[in-house]
Design a protein around this motif. Structure first.
Motif, PDB file in Angstrom:
ATOM      1  N   TYR A 211      -4.781   5.532   5.474  1.00 23.91           N
ATOM      2  CA  TYR A 211      -6.239   5.572   5.370  1.00 23.91           C
ATOM      3  C   TYR A 211      -6.779   4.198   4.970  1.00 23.91           C
ATOM      4  O   TYR A 211      -7.716   3.678   5.565  1.00 23.91           O
ATOM      5  CB  TYR A 211      -6.672   6.632   4.347  1.00 23.91           C
ATOM      6  CG  TYR A 211      -8.135   6.583   4.031  1.00 23.91           C
ATOM      7  CD1 TYR A 211      -9.069   7.113   4.923  1.00 23.91           C
ATOM      8  CD2 TYR A 211      -8.599   6.004   2.856  1.00 23.91           C
ATOM      9  CE1 TYR A 211     -10.422   7.057   4.640  1.00 23.91           C
ATOM     10  CE2 TYR A 211      -9.939   5.940   2.571  1.00 23.91           C
ATOM     11  CZ  TYR A 211     -10.852   6.471   3.460  1.00 23.91           C
ATOM     12  OH  TYR A 211     -12.190   6.408   3.175  1.00 23.91           O
ATOM     13  N   ASP A 212      -6.184   3.601   3.959  1.00 25.81           N
ATOM     14  CA  ASP A 212      -6.628   2.307   3.445  1.00 25.81           C
ATOM     15  C   ASP A 212      -6.505   1.219   4.514  1.00 25.81           C
ATOM     16  O   ASP A 212      -7.409   0.404   4.696  1.00 25.81           O
ATOM     17  CB  ASP A 212      -5.812   1.953   2.207  1.00 25.81           C
ATOM     18  CG  ASP A 212      -6.402   0.822   1.390  1.00 25.81           C
ATOM     19  OD1 ASP A 212      -7.562   0.433   1.634  1.00 25.81           O
ATOM     20  OD2 ASP A 212      -5.701   0.319   0.498  1.00 25.81           O
ATOM     21  N   HIS A 213      -5.390   1.196   5.219  1.00 29.90           N
ATOM     22  CA  HIS A 213      -5.145   0.168   6.216  1.00 29.90           C
ATOM     23  C   HIS A 213      -6.083   0.324   7.419  1.00 29.90           C
ATOM     24  O   HIS A 213      -6.648  -0.652   7.888  1.00 29.90           O
ATOM     25  CB  HIS A 213      -3.674   0.225   6.648  1.00 29.90           C
ATOM     26  CG  HIS A 213      -3.103  -1.094   7.028  1.00 29.90           C
ATOM     27  ND1 HIS A 213      -2.939  -2.116   6.127  1.00 29.90           N
ATOM     28  CD2 HIS A 213      -2.683  -1.569   8.219  1.00 29.90           C
ATOM     29  CE1 HIS A 213      -2.408  -3.162   6.745  1.00 29.90           C
ATOM     30  NE2 HIS A 213      -2.256  -2.848   8.010  1.00 29.90           N
ATOM     31  N   ILE A 214      -6.257   1.534   7.891  1.00 32.36           N
ATOM     32  CA  ILE A 214      -7.147   1.776   9.030  1.00 32.36           C
ATOM     33  C   ILE A 214      -8.587   1.486   8.653  1.00 32.36           C
ATOM     34  O   ILE A 214      -9.352   0.947   9.451  1.00 32.36           O
ATOM     35  CB  ILE A 214      -6.961   3.213   9.562  1.00 32.36           C
ATOM     36  CG1 ILE A 214      -5.586   3.335  10.221  1.00 32.36           C
ATOM     37  CG2 ILE A 214      -8.061   3.583  10.531  1.00 32.36           C
ATOM     38  CD1 ILE A 214      -5.175   4.725  10.578  1.00 32.36           C
TER      39      ILE A 214
ATOM     40  N   ALA B  21       2.155   8.329  -0.136  1.00 25.73           N
ATOM     41  CA  ALA B  21       2.384   6.991   0.423  1.00 25.73           C
ATOM     42  C   ALA B  21       1.849   6.904   1.846  1.00 25.73           C
ATOM     43  O   ALA B  21       1.169   5.943   2.206  1.00 25.73           O
ATOM     44  CB  ALA B  21       3.870   6.648   0.394  1.00 25.73           C
ATOM     45  N   THR B  22       2.120   7.912   2.647  1.00 25.39           N
ATOM     46  CA  THR B  22       1.670   7.866   4.043  1.00 25.39           C
ATOM     47  C   THR B  22       0.167   8.117   4.165  1.00 25.39           C
ATOM     48  O   THR B  22      -0.507   7.443   4.924  1.00 25.39           O
ATOM     49  CB  THR B  22       2.447   8.868   4.903  1.00 25.39           C
ATOM     50  OG1 THR B  22       2.342  10.174   4.337  1.00 25.39           O
ATOM     51  CG2 THR B  22       3.907   8.487   5.010  1.00 25.39           C
ATOM     52  N   GLN B  23      -0.366   9.062   3.397  1.00 28.81           N
ATOM     53  CA  GLN B  23      -1.798   9.372   3.496  1.00 28.81           C
ATOM     54  C   GLN B  23      -2.672   8.222   3.029  1.00 28.81           C
ATOM     55  O   GLN B  23      -3.558   7.767   3.752  1.00 28.81           O
ATOM     56  CB  GLN B  23      -2.144  10.593   2.641  1.00 28.81           C
ATOM     57  CG  GLN B  23      -1.806  11.906   3.249  1.00 28.81           C
ATOM     58  CD  GLN B  23      -2.207  13.046   2.326  1.00 28.81           C
ATOM     59  OE1 GLN B  23      -2.360  12.882   1.117  1.00 28.81           O
ATOM     60  NE2 GLN B  23      -2.377  14.214   2.898  1.00 28.81           N
ATOM     61  N   THR B  24      -2.468   7.772   1.819  1.00 28.21           N
ATOM     62  CA  THR B  24      -3.372   6.782   1.234  1.00 28.21           C
ATOM     63  C   THR B  24      -3.230   5.416   1.894  1.00 28.21           C
ATOM     64  O   THR B  24      -4.233   4.756   2.161  1.00 28.21           O
ATOM     65  CB  THR B  24      -3.156   6.652  -0.283  1.00 28.21           C
ATOM     66  OG1 THR B  24      -1.784   6.374  -0.540  1.00 28.21           O
ATOM     67  CG2 THR B  24      -3.589   7.900  -1.008  1.00 28.21           C
TER      68      THR B  24
ATOM     69  N   LYS C 167       0.844  -1.201   0.000  1.00 31.24           N
ATOM     70  CA  LYS C 167       0.000   0.000   0.000  1.00 31.24           C
ATOM     71  C   LYS C 167       0.880   1.252   0.000  1.00 31.24           C
ATOM     72  O   LYS C 167       0.579   2.225  -0.686  1.00 31.24           O
ATOM     73  CB  LYS C 167      -0.930  -0.003   1.211  1.00 31.24           C
ATOM     74  CG  LYS C 167      -1.955  -1.110   1.159  1.00 31.24           C
ATOM     75  CD  LYS C 167      -2.763  -1.150   2.437  1.00 31.24           C
ATOM     76  CE  LYS C 167      -3.696  -2.353   2.430  1.00 31.24           C
ATOM     77  NZ  LYS C 167      -4.418  -2.474   3.685  1.00 31.24           N
ATOM     78  N   LEU C 168       1.961   1.216   0.776  1.00 34.94           N
ATOM     79  CA  LEU C 168       2.919   2.330   0.769  1.00 34.94           C
ATOM     80  C   LEU C 168       3.509   2.520  -0.633  1.00 34.94           C
ATOM     81  O   LEU C 168       3.626   3.651  -1.119  1.00 34.94           O
ATOM     82  CB  LEU C 168       4.058   2.076   1.759  1.00 34.94           C
ATOM     83  CG  LEU C 168       3.825   2.439   3.209  1.00 34.94           C
ATOM     84  CD1 LEU C 168       4.969   1.919   4.072  1.00 34.94           C
ATOM     85  CD2 LEU C 168       3.669   3.928   3.377  1.00 34.94           C
TER      86      LEU C 168
END
Length: 187
Positions: free
Chosen positions: A180-183, A174-177, A99-100
């Motif tokens: 968000y996706d993981h949480i 990388a950090t935002q998406t 995801k990152l």
């Protein structure tokens, strides 16, 4: 706060909106590519689902296929033939590092594509207060694009500063998406 007050006193409220058109153009390209591209890149990094065994799926698929075909035919009698059954997508849990990676790639591509609009936005916003009767450096964002292209080396001038902008966007996206996706999956 102090800078905002200073700008309001010396340049007026209009100073807060310098470069708004170029900023909107930048957001339209940059955010569209980085957010829209995230799922695309994530899909490229997703392994293909393993095929199910024919013996276990044949009996259940024939009954579900016939019931879904009947439901589709009942829902659309004017078509004359049943619509094909669509199976639900298989949900594959991606590791966080993928995801990152998807976020970094989509952010970097978005920033690289939108760099000319970012450059023009920064030029408009960096222009200080004008003396009475002075003419601004650029009259419009399109005029700025044309001027930079003509006087600063064509596309090379429009893509000035791409490397740091791309690196910043890769880290940011990388950090935002990915976060968000993981949480979102935990909730």
């Amino acid at each position: 706060v102090g800078m905002t007050v200073h700008m309001l006193k010396t340049e007026g409220v209009a100073a807060l909106y310098k470069g708004i058109t170029a900023a909107l153009m930048r957001e339209a390209t940059y955010s569209t590519v980085r957010i829209g591209g995230y799922d695309f890149v994530k899909h490229l990094l997703t392994p293909a689902p393993l095929p199910s065994s024919p013996s276990s799926s044949s009996s259940s698929s024939s009954s579900s296929s016939s019931s879904s075909s009947a439901a589709a035919a009942a829902a659309s009698p004017a078509l004359g033939s049943p619509l094909p059954a669509v199976s639900a997508p298989t949900k594959v849990e991606l590791p966080f590092w993928k995801k990152l990676t998807a976020g970094a790639v989509s952010g970097a591509v978005g920033a690289a594509i939108s760099n000319p609009t970012d450059l023009v936005k920064n030029r408009f916003q960096a222009e200080g207060p004008l003396a009475p009767g002075a003419v601004p450096r650029y009259r419009s964002p399109l005029g700025a694009f044309a001027h930079i292209y003509r006087t600063e080396g064509g596309l090379r001038g429009l893509y000035r500063g791409t490397s740091p902008t791309t690196q910043r966007a890769a880290i940011l996206t990388a950090t935002q998406t990915s976060s968000y996706d993981h949480i979102k999956q935990w909730l």
